[in-house]
Enzyme design. Sequence first.
Site, PDB file in Angstrom:
ATOM      1  N   ASP A  10       0.888  -1.162   0.000  1.00 29.50           N
ATOM      2  CA  ASP A  10       0.000   0.000   0.000  1.00 29.50           C
ATOM      3  C   ASP A  10       0.926   1.211   0.000  1.00 29.50           C
ATOM      4  O   ASP A  10       1.617   1.471   0.985  1.00 29.50           O
ATOM      5  CB  ASP A  10      -0.861  -0.052   1.266  1.00 29.50           C
ATOM      6  N   TYR A 226       1.614   0.188  15.301  1.00 28.98           N
ATOM      7  CA  TYR A 226       0.661   0.013  14.212  1.00 28.98           C
ATOM      8  C   TYR A 226       1.011   0.897  13.016  1.00 28.98           C
ATOM      9  O   TYR A 226       1.172   2.092  13.161  1.00 28.98           O
ATOM     10  CB  TYR A 226      -0.759   0.359  14.685  1.00 28.98           C
ATOM     11  N   LYS A 229      -2.601  -2.175   7.997  1.00 26.07           N
ATOM     12  CA  LYS A 229      -2.842  -3.609   8.014  1.00 26.07           C
ATOM     13  C   LYS A 229      -1.975  -4.285   6.971  1.00 26.07           C
ATOM     14  O   LYS A 229      -1.682  -3.745   5.922  1.00 26.07           O
ATOM     15  CB  LYS A 229      -4.311  -3.861   7.713  1.00 26.07           C
TER      16      LYS A 229
END
Length: 382
Positions: A10, A226, A229
């Site tokens: 991404d 984080y 994903k």
Amino acid sequence: MLTLSIIKADTGGYVGHSAVHPEMVDEARRAVNGAKGELLVDGQVAWCGDDLSLIMTHDRGLESEPIHRFAWDLFMTTTGIAKRLGLYGAGQDLLSDAFAGNLRGLGPGYAEVEIEERPSETILCFLADKTEPGAWNLPLYRMFADAFNTAGLVIDPKMHDGFRFEVHDLREDKRIMIDCPAELYDLLLFIGSPSRYVVKRTISKTLGEVAAVTSTQRLSLMAGRYVGKDDPVMIVRCQSGLPAVGEALEPFAFPHTVAGCMRGSHHAPLMPVSISMAHPARFDGPPRVVCLGYQLKDGRLNGPRDMFDDHSFDEARRQCNQVMDYLRRHGPFEPHRLPLDEMEYTTMPSVGERLAGRWEATQATVPAEPQPVGAGTARDTE
Ligand code: F6R
Ligand code: MG
Ligand code: MG
């Protein structure tokens, strides 16, 4: 030997985290087309949600430096486009400033398999968005170990002995081979926890061939925080002693619940969709999976066929929407929201610290209220 590599990242979303911008796809196509005949035997560009995938055949082997460098450089270029267009999360999955030999630990995900091409080499490439590598555990179990899914396990002499599963422990960075069907229940004990244990490969016991391979990188663990994903990809080889195409697709007729959508912190059902529907929108979901089918010939990727572009998956999509309605009504409650230790994206440390001084022990510190003599409830006095 031929190597099939899917490398994905991404590098910026359009709009929000929902899709890849067409300019990035065009640039990737231009680069992949330019590399054909030199670095690559063949190559195609695909996407699912905000993840751009390079599907490539070559003769450089697994984790090859020039192949991984090619993908890295291309992802840097698409990051540049994302920055220029102001796309969201430009360069999201690129965790380092510098390439060092291969992509391990650098952010992009990859699934690679080295094969001796069969006379007819049927390949399925699965790409998913808004979920994690463990999302493949349940479908892989069904394909390679569940006779109620895969008729070949019962009636194909080349499949009857079963498959070995290579399972990785993402937390402790170790792996184990589990032999099925003999050790089915041992396998399920681990892979039923897909946030920690993921199936990396399955191997035919009769043919000695790798049948399926997944990307197992887990960005949140790699970066120590984080960072988005780790949307996974998977290659499944089919037919002639391996699951038939229909057996490999069948598990997705049940939209099982996976971790990933909305801030990487919610469970939601995995929706099998055609490429035209691979743009998660509702609550940044539901998570999507697309499947591109190919017949390989001398390394050439004949295809893709858009395998979930089929009415037989309409019911799975409908069920998926119903499950999504049901889960959404839980709002911030588990099991829709992930458990606290799975949510790297959380306000918990700061809220926890702010309220730390207000917590009291539940026993001994709260004095019992003295009861007035003769007092009772209305019922006592009736
Ligand atoms: C899920 C995902 C999105 C984002 C969400 C918030 O994997 O990527 O759901 O987490 O859109 O994004 P930020 O925090 O970047 O505004
Ligand atoms: Mg994104
Ligand atoms: Mg994504």
